[in-house]
Design a protein around this motif. Structure first.
Motif, PDB file in Angstrom:
ATOM      1  N   MET A   1       0.609  -1.014  -0.178  1.00 32.62           N
ATOM      2  CA  MET A   1      -0.255  -0.181   0.070  1.00 32.62           C
ATOM      3  C   MET A   1       1.012   1.643   0.462  1.00 32.62           C
ATOM      4  SD  MET A   1      -2.875   1.213   2.611  1.00 32.62           S
ATOM      5  CE  MET A   1      -2.071   0.760   4.061  1.00 32.62           C
ATOM      6  N   LYS A   2       0.463   2.130  -1.138  1.00 31.13           N
ATOM      7  CA  LYS A   2       1.056   3.440  -0.957  1.00 31.13           C
ATOM      8  C   LYS A   2       1.279   4.317  -0.121  1.00 31.13           C
ATOM      9  CE  LYS A   2       3.109   7.038  -4.205  1.00 31.13           C
ATOM     10  NZ  LYS A   2       2.351   8.091  -4.981  1.00 31.13           N
ATOM     11  N   ILE A   3       1.732   4.767   0.565  1.00 35.12           N
ATOM     12  CA  ILE A   3       1.410   5.949   1.544  1.00 35.12           C
ATOM     13  C   ILE A   3       1.078   7.863   1.101  1.00 35.12           C
ATOM     14  CG2 ILE A   3       1.380   7.696   3.758  1.00 35.12           C
ATOM     15  CD1 ILE A   3       4.132   5.361   4.353  1.00 35.12           C
ATOM     16  N   GLN A   4      -0.609   7.638   1.574  1.00 35.01           N
ATOM     17  CA  GLN A   4      -0.904   8.986   0.338  1.00 35.01           C
ATOM     18  C   GLN A   4      -0.578  10.619   1.168  1.00 35.01           C
ATOM     19  OE1 GLN A   4      -5.084   8.980   0.835  1.00 35.01           O
ATOM     20  NE2 GLN A   4      -5.411   7.323  -0.107  1.00 35.01           N
ATOM     21  N   GLN A   5      -0.307  11.053   0.079  1.00 34.00           N
ATOM     22  CA  GLN A   5       0.282  12.417   0.484  1.00 34.00           C
ATOM     23  C   GLN A   5      -0.127  13.343   1.658  1.00 34.00           C
ATOM     24  OE1 GLN A   5       3.292  12.858  -0.831  1.00 34.00           O
ATOM     25  NE2 GLN A   5       3.891  15.158   0.211  1.00 34.00           N
ATOM     26  N   ALA A   6      -1.589  12.703   2.484  1.00 33.92           N
ATOM     27  CA  ALA A   6      -2.097  13.281   3.085  1.00 33.92           C
ATOM     28  C   ALA A   6      -2.164  12.581   4.924  1.00 33.92           C
ATOM     29  CB  ALA A   6      -3.517  13.635   3.327  1.00 33.92           C
ATOM     30  N   THR A   7      -1.574  12.165   4.495  1.00 37.86           N
ATOM     31  CA  THR A   7      -0.990  11.266   5.484  1.00 37.86           C
ATOM     32  C   THR A   7       0.122  11.397   5.693  1.00 37.86           C
ATOM     33  OG1 THR A   7      -2.729   8.602   5.278  1.00 37.86           O
ATOM     34  CG2 THR A   7      -0.817   8.413   6.707  1.00 37.86           C
ATOM     35  N   LYS A   8       1.607  11.403   5.025  1.00 41.91           N
ATOM     36  CA  LYS A   8       2.422  11.854   5.406  1.00 41.91           C
ATOM     37  C   LYS A   8       2.728  13.161   5.754  1.00 41.91           C
ATOM     38  CE  LYS A   8       5.023   9.637   1.406  1.00 41.91           C
ATOM     39  NZ  LYS A   8       5.524   9.404   0.333  1.00 41.91           N
ATOM     40  N   ARG A   9       1.603  14.583   5.255  1.00 39.87           N
ATOM     41  CA  ARG A   9       1.702  15.787   5.641  1.00 39.87           C
ATOM     42  C   ARG A   9       1.535  15.800   7.389  1.00 39.87           C
ATOM     43  NH1 ARG A   9      -1.768  16.949   1.806  1.00 39.87           N
ATOM     44  NH2 ARG A   9      -3.485  17.436   3.134  1.00 39.87           N
ATOM     45  N   GLU A  10      -0.013  15.136   7.692  1.00 40.49           N
ATOM     46  CA  GLU A  10      -0.438  14.927   8.772  1.00 40.49           C
ATOM     47  C   GLU A  10       0.582  14.961  10.216  1.00 40.49           C
ATOM     48  OE1 GLU A  10      -3.475  17.610   9.314  1.00 40.49           O
ATOM     49  OE2 GLU A  10      -3.044  18.061   7.511  1.00 40.49           O
ATOM     50  N   THR A  11       0.741  13.301   9.464  1.00 41.64           N
ATOM     51  CA  THR A  11       1.695  12.848   9.978  1.00 41.64           C
ATOM     52  C   THR A  11       2.689  13.906  10.659  1.00 41.64           C
ATOM     53  OG1 THR A  11       1.181  10.829   9.614  1.00 41.64           O
ATOM     54  CG2 THR A  11       3.565  10.999  10.853  1.00 41.64           C
ATOM     55  N   LEU A  12       3.359  14.888   9.443  1.00 45.59           N
ATOM     56  CA  LEU A  12       4.803  15.482   9.761  1.00 45.59           C
ATOM     57  C   LEU A  12       4.362  16.760  10.948  1.00 45.59           C
ATOM     58  CD1 LEU A  12       7.117  16.676   9.095  1.00 45.59           C
ATOM     59  CD2 LEU A  12       6.351  18.212   7.392  1.00 45.59           C
ATOM     60  N   HIS A  13       3.057  17.041  10.323  1.00 55.42           N
ATOM     61  CA  HIS A  13       2.611  18.457  11.287  1.00 55.42           C
ATOM     62  C   HIS A  13       2.053  18.154  13.094  1.00 55.42           C
ATOM     63  CE1 HIS A  13      -0.303  20.314   7.878  1.00 55.42           C
ATOM     64  NE2 HIS A  13       1.227  20.556   8.344  1.00 55.42           N
ATOM     65  N   ILE A  14       1.845  16.365  13.175  1.00 51.05           N
ATOM     66  CA  ILE A  14       2.123  15.773  14.447  1.00 51.05           C
ATOM     67  C   ILE A  14       3.448  15.807  14.786  1.00 51.05           C
ATOM     68  CG2 ILE A  14       0.749  13.786  15.718  1.00 51.05           C
ATOM     69  CD1 ILE A  14      -0.895  15.612  14.704  1.00 51.05           C
ATOM     70  N   ALA A  15       4.580  15.176  13.999  1.00 53.97           N
ATOM     71  CA  ALA A  15       5.380  15.255  14.572  1.00 53.97           C
ATOM     72  C   ALA A  15       6.320  16.327  15.036  1.00 53.97           C
ATOM     73  CB  ALA A  15       6.215  14.330  13.311  1.00 53.97           C
ATOM     74  N   LEU A  16       5.983  17.769  14.153  1.00 54.25           N
ATOM     75  CA  LEU A  16       6.050  18.938  14.726  1.00 54.25           C
ATOM     76  C   LEU A  16       5.687  19.673  15.918  1.00 54.25           C
ATOM     77  CD1 LEU A  16       6.751  20.510  11.332  1.00 54.25           C
ATOM     78  CD2 LEU A  16       8.295  19.678  12.636  1.00 54.25           C
ATOM     79  N   GLY A  17       4.328  19.034  16.000  1.00 57.72           N
ATOM     80  CA  GLY A  17       3.493  19.887  17.331  1.00 57.72           C
ATOM     81  C   GLY A  17       3.952  19.121  18.532  1.00 57.72           C
ATOM     82  N   THR A  18       4.370  17.323  18.016  1.00 60.00           N
ATOM     83  CA  THR A  18       5.134  17.054  19.402  1.00 60.00           C
ATOM     84  C   THR A  18       6.690  17.422  19.379  1.00 60.00           C
ATOM     85  OG1 THR A  18       3.364  14.674  18.981  1.00 60.00           O
ATOM     86  CG2 THR A  18       5.176  14.973  20.309  1.00 60.00           C
ATOM     87  N   LEU A  19       7.040  17.505  18.759  1.00 56.61           N
ATOM     88  CA  LEU A  19       7.824  18.318  19.265  1.00 56.61           C
ATOM     89  C   LEU A  19       8.590  19.627  20.014  1.00 56.61           C
ATOM     90  CD1 LEU A  19      11.525  17.593  18.327  1.00 56.61           C
ATOM     91  CD2 LEU A  19      11.064  19.314  16.759  1.00 56.61           C
ATOM     92  N   CYS A  20       7.346  20.448  19.558  1.00 55.33           N
ATOM     93  CA  CYS A  20       7.546  21.270  20.362  1.00 55.33           C
ATOM     94  C   CYS A  20       6.727  21.355  21.833  1.00 55.33           C
ATOM     95  CB  CYS A  20       6.534  22.722  19.507  1.00 55.33           C
ATOM     96  SG  CYS A  20       6.677  23.322  18.214  1.00 55.33           S
ATOM     97  N   PHE A  21       5.753  20.845  21.820  1.00 52.08           N
ATOM     98  CA  PHE A  21       4.847  20.385  22.797  1.00 52.08           C
ATOM     99  C   PHE A  21       6.239  19.703  24.130  1.00 52.08           C
ATOM    100  CE2 PHE A  21       0.760  21.123  20.899  1.00 52.08           C
ATOM    101  CZ  PHE A  21       0.816  22.156  22.013  1.00 52.08           C
ATOM    102  N   SER A  22       7.315  19.185  23.074  1.00 49.53           N
ATOM    103  CA  SER A  22       8.152  18.318  23.915  1.00 49.53           C
ATOM    104  C   SER A  22       9.069  18.996  24.610  1.00 49.53           C
ATOM    105  CB  SER A  22       8.635  16.527  23.169  1.00 49.53           C
ATOM    106  OG  SER A  22       7.566  15.972  23.420  1.00 49.53           O
ATOM    107  N   ALA A  23       9.448  20.130  23.980  1.00 53.69           N
ATOM    108  CA  ALA A  23      10.968  21.369  24.491  1.00 53.69           C
ATOM    109  C   ALA A  23       9.940  21.652  25.478  1.00 53.69           C
ATOM    110  CB  ALA A  23      10.707  21.636  23.327  1.00 53.69           C
ATOM    111  N   VAL A  24       8.522  21.812  25.294  1.00 57.82           N
ATOM    112  CA  VAL A  24       7.566  23.402  26.699  1.00 57.82           C
ATOM    113  C   VAL A  24       7.548  22.626  27.896  1.00 57.82           C
ATOM    114  CG1 VAL A  24       5.608  23.603  27.223  1.00 57.82           C
ATOM    115  CG2 VAL A  24       6.664  24.388  24.687  1.00 57.82           C
ATOM    116  N   LEU A  25       7.638  20.755  27.618  1.00 52.50           N
ATOM    117  CA  LEU A  25       7.521  20.387  28.792  1.00 52.50           C
ATOM    118  C   LEU A  25       8.764  20.293  29.323  1.00 52.50           C
ATOM    119  CD1 LEU A  25       6.107  17.751  30.509  1.00 52.50           C
ATOM    120  CD2 LEU A  25       6.911  15.745  28.640  1.00 52.50           C
ATOM    121  N   GLN A  26       9.999  19.903  28.896  1.00 54.58           N
ATOM    122  CA  GLN A  26      11.328  20.037  29.122  1.00 54.58           C
ATOM    123  C   GLN A  26      11.782  21.219  29.978  1.00 54.58           C
ATOM    124  OE1 GLN A  26      14.078  16.904  29.175  1.00 54.58           O
ATOM    125  NE2 GLN A  26      11.259  15.973  28.413  1.00 54.58           N
ATOM    126  N   LEU A  27      10.369  22.196  29.670  1.00 55.33           N
ATOM    127  CA  LEU A  27      11.237  23.414  29.705  1.00 55.33           C
ATOM    128  C   LEU A  27      10.672  23.417  31.063  1.00 55.33           C
ATOM    129  CD1 LEU A  27      12.974  25.797  29.829  1.00 55.33           C
ATOM    130  CD2 LEU A  27      10.740  27.303  28.907  1.00 55.33           C
TER     131      LEU A  27
END
Length: 141
Positions: A1-27
Motif C-alpha cells: 500500500m502506498k502512503i498517501q500524501q495527506a497521511t505523510k503531511r498530517e503525520t509531519l504536522h503531528i511530529a512537529l507539534g509533538t516536538l514543540c510541546f516536548s520542548a515546552v515539557l522539558q522546559l
C-alpha cells in the motif's frame, strides 16, 4: 500500500507539534527544578509513540477508505483502534517499569497530537471539512 500524501503531511504536522510541546515539557520540568535524564527518556518514549500511533491511525483510515466493503472497513478500524489502545497501555506500563524513565514525562506526550490539532485549529492552520448542509448555496436558511 502506498502512503498517501495527506497521511505523510498530517503525520509531519503531528511530529512537529509533538516536538514543540516536548520542548515546552522539558522546559517546564527544568523551571520546576524537577528535570532529570529520566524526564528526557520518558518524553522520547511517549512522544515517539504518540507520533507512531497517529501514523498508524492515518494508515488505517487510508486502508479503510480504499476498501469498498463497508463492513470490512469498519472491522479494520475497530481492530486497529483496539490494537493501538493495547499498545498504548503497554507503553505506559513500560514507562512505569523501566528504570531511569520518569513515567509522567512519558504519559503527558500521549496527549500532544490532540493538543497539536487543537493548536492548529485555533491558529487557523487547520479547518475541518464543513458538513454538506453548511457549505451554503441556494437553500433557504
Amino acid at each position: 500500500m502506498k502512503i498517501q500524501q495527506a497521511t505523510k503531511r498530517e503525520t509531519l504536522h503531528i511530529a512537529l507539534g509533538t516536538l514543540c510541546f516536548s520542548a515546552v515539557l522539558q522546559l517546564a520540568f527544568f523551571l520546576l527544578g524537577r528535570w532529570e535524564p529520566g524526564v528526557l527518556w520518558g518524553n522520547l518514549l511517549g512522544g515517539g509513540y504518540a507520533v507512531v500511533n497517529f501514523f498508524a491511525l492515518g494508515l488505517t483510515v487510508q486502508k479503510m477508505a480504499a476498501d469498498p466493503n463497508e463492513k470490512r472497513g469498519k472491522l479494520t478500524m475497530q481492530v486497529s483502534y483496539t490494537l493501538r489502545m493495547l499498545f498504548t497501555v503497554f507503553v505506559v506500563v513500560l514507562a512505569i517499569k523501566l528504570p531511569g524513565v520518569y513515567w509522567p514525562a512519558a504519559v503527558i506526550p500521549l496527549f500532544f497530537p490532540r493538543l497539536t490539532i487543537l493548536t492548529m485549529q485555533l491558529l487557523g492552520m487547520y479547518k475541518p471539512p464543513r458538513a454538506e448542509n453548511e457549505k451554503g448555496g441556494d437553500d433557504p436558511v
